[in-house]
Design an enzyme around this catalytic site. Structure first.
Site, PDB file in Angstrom:
ATOM      1  N   CYS A 152     -21.296 -13.872  21.964  1.00 19.83           N
ATOM      2  CA  CYS A 152     -20.094 -14.628  21.624  1.00 19.83           C
ATOM      3  C   CYS A 152     -18.894 -13.773  21.983  1.00 19.83           C
ATOM      4  O   CYS A 152     -18.735 -12.668  21.457  1.00 19.83           O
ATOM      5  CB  CYS A 152     -20.078 -14.993  20.142  1.00 19.83           C
ATOM      6  SG  CYS A 152     -18.627 -15.949  19.652  1.00 19.83           S
TER       7      CYS A 152
ATOM      8  N   CYS B 188     -15.712 -15.862  12.997  1.00 20.97           N
ATOM      9  CA  CYS B 188     -14.628 -15.420  13.871  1.00 20.97           C
ATOM     10  C   CYS B 188     -13.449 -14.876  13.082  1.00 20.97           C
ATOM     11  O   CYS B 188     -12.930 -15.529  12.192  1.00 20.97           O
ATOM     12  CB  CYS B 188     -14.139 -16.589  14.729  1.00 20.97           C
ATOM     13  SG  CYS B 188     -15.321 -17.102  15.966  1.00 20.97           S
TER      14      CYS B 188
ATOM     15  N   CYS C 268      -4.837 -15.848  17.516  1.00 23.01           N
ATOM     16  CA  CYS C 268      -4.877 -17.254  17.922  1.00 23.01           C
ATOM     17  C   CYS C 268      -3.658 -17.966  17.344  1.00 23.01           C
ATOM     18  O   CYS C 268      -3.257 -17.708  16.211  1.00 23.01           O
ATOM     19  CB  CYS C 268      -6.166 -17.895  17.404  1.00 23.01           C
ATOM     20  SG  CYS C 268      -6.400 -19.615  17.914  1.00 23.01           S
TER      21      CYS C 268
ATOM     22  N   GLU D 240     -13.181  -8.917  18.609  1.00 23.45           N
ATOM     23  CA  GLU D 240     -14.560  -8.989  18.130  1.00 23.45           C
ATOM     24  C   GLU D 240     -15.481  -9.544  19.212  1.00 23.45           C
ATOM     25  O   GLU D 240     -15.096 -10.428  19.984  1.00 23.45           O
ATOM     26  CB  GLU D 240     -14.649  -9.920  16.912  1.00 23.45           C
ATOM     27  CG  GLU D 240     -13.866  -9.450  15.715  1.00 23.45           C
ATOM     28  CD  GLU D 240     -13.891 -10.456  14.567  1.00 23.45           C
ATOM     29  OE1 GLU D 240     -13.278 -10.170  13.536  1.00 23.45           O
ATOM     30  OE2 GLU D 240     -14.526 -11.529  14.712  1.00 23.45           O
TER      31      GLU D 240
ATOM     32  N   CYS E 114      -5.866 -23.276  12.838  1.00 22.90           N
ATOM     33  CA  CYS E 114      -6.825 -24.001  11.981  1.00 22.90           C
ATOM     34  C   CYS E 114      -6.796 -23.385  10.581  1.00 22.90           C
ATOM     35  O   CYS E 114      -6.915 -22.161  10.422  1.00 22.90           O
ATOM     36  CB  CYS E 114      -8.228 -23.935  12.561  1.00 22.90           C
ATOM     37  SG  CYS E 114      -8.382 -24.740  14.177  1.00 22.90           S
TER      38      CYS E 114
ATOM     39  N   CYS F  33      -9.741 -20.969   9.246  1.00 21.69           N
ATOM     40  CA  CYS F  33     -10.266 -19.963  10.167  1.00 21.69           C
ATOM     41  C   CYS F  33      -9.536 -18.636  10.025  1.00 21.69           C
ATOM     42  O   CYS F  33      -8.305 -18.588   9.949  1.00 21.69           O
ATOM     43  CB  CYS F  33     -10.133 -20.479  11.604  1.00 21.69           C
ATOM     44  SG  CYS F  33     -10.770 -19.338  12.845  1.00 21.69           S
TER      45      CYS F  33
END
Length: 348
Positions: free
Chosen positions: A104, A335, A111, A91, A115, A118
């Site tokens: 961004c 995100c 990832c 993205e 978290c 997220c």
């Protein structure tokens, strides 16, 4: 696989020219074609000898970012989902502000930080992006803005992934972005955000840049932070704070602490009091972020009045705090949300 031409800084291109028995000034010409004229092929580099264009063609690839989809918000935010050459997706977001256009960018496919609030971590980490794949996101955005004679004025490295776990490629990306012969983005108009990879914070302190550093903390203590951010078990909160103190002492620059407010979890006045006590001696700013709803997670956003109450506690205790302006809320611009939807639909 051949490297991407965008993987190379100007200094690396100069070294490549030397190794290939080309005059040093050719590297500057290539760099100009890439970032000022923004061509999409070596054949378009018309002031280079044919033999040099053939060498470039033989030794390098251009990054291919194929647009899978884009969403445009009422507030001007545009979110892209791009396919990479290996069919993974990333993205990139263009955000419109009164002071210019901010991009961004993403540094990893997925990832591993984990978290719990997220969407970026859904599916885990697939791989890190090359320097060129990060660079290509900004070049692609700039080509879109070229149509309206606008330019990229700032960059935030806050997309999918942990940039400090892709440190070398992130730093080469930054060197390309700030170079005066390239896109020439002002260093103070770039922010890199990390979840607190302690060794890399120390390394970044030694880089001698004016690039802004943001640290995601999301909790005022170890126990709560470990529940929200599993990375805290590798790099405990106090170690992160110690690295921040070193960074500030070494650079004299302010750190932004990002704090996502989650209803009933980390958003009570006592959390604000504790956070203020932790940060009281640091040159810092707190960016309060109302958490985005993610269907796969079980969190709710903090009520508006409670957000302002949290901010007032910090300010009463002399901690500068602002509430992040929300953008792209109507297009799932947080995100990882768009990529997660695409992964889900592709697996059906």
């Amino acid at each position: 696989m051949k490297p991407f031409i965008y993987d190379y800084t100007l200094e690396m291109l100069q070294e490549w020219a030397k190794e290939n028995k080309e005059p040093a000034f050719r590297a500057g010409q290539i760099f100009d074609w890439l970032y000022v004229k923004r061509v999409g092929s070596f054949e378009e580099m018309s002031n280079l000898p044919k033999s040099l264009r053939e060498k470039l063609e033989a030794q390098f690839n251009f990054v291919t970012l194929s647009e899978i989809t884009r969403f445009e918000s009422k507030d001007g935010t545009v979110k892209f989902l791009f396919a990479l050459s290996d069919e993974h997706s990333i993205e990139t977001v263009i955000m419109k502000h009164s002071y210019g256009n901010s991009i961004c960018v993403t540094t990893q496919v997925g990832c591993r930080v984990g978290c719990t609030f997220c969407a970026s971590t859904l599916g885990g980490l697939k791989r890190s992006l090359t320097t060129g794949e990060i660079v290509a996101q900004v070049v692609q955005a700039q080509k879109i803005l070229d149509a309206t004679k606008e330019r990229v004025s700032s960059i935030v490295i806050m997309g999918i992934g942990e940039p400090f776990e892709n440190y070398d490629n992130t730093m080469n990306f930054l060197r390309i972005m700030i170079h005066e012969k390239g896109l020439n983005i002002g260093q103070r108009h770039i922010t890199v955000s990390t979840s607190g990879i302690v060794p890399s914070i120390y390394k970044f302190a030694e880089e001698n840049t004016q690039i802004n550093l943001a640290i995601s903390i999301h909790a005022p203590n170890d126990a709560l932070r470990s529940k929200l951010m599993p990375v805290n078990r590798r790099f405990p909160f106090e170690d992160v704070m110690e690295a921040c103190r070193y960074y500030i002492a070494k650079t004299g620059r302010r750190i932004t602490f990002e704090y996502a407010l989650i209803g009933g979890v980390n958003d009570r006045p006592e959390h604000a009091e504790e956070l203020a006590d932790v940060l009281k001696d640091l040159l810092c700013h707190v960016n309060l972020i109302p958490v985005n709803y993610v269907p796969e997670r079980d969190y709710v956003r903090t009520p508006r009045d409670d957000i302002f109450a949290f901010q007032r506690v910090l300010e009463r205790k002399k901690i500068n705090a602002t509430i992040r302006r929300e953008q792209g809320h109507d297009i799932a611009a947080a995100c990882g949300q768009l990529r997660a939807k695409h992964m889900e639909s592709s697996s059906r």
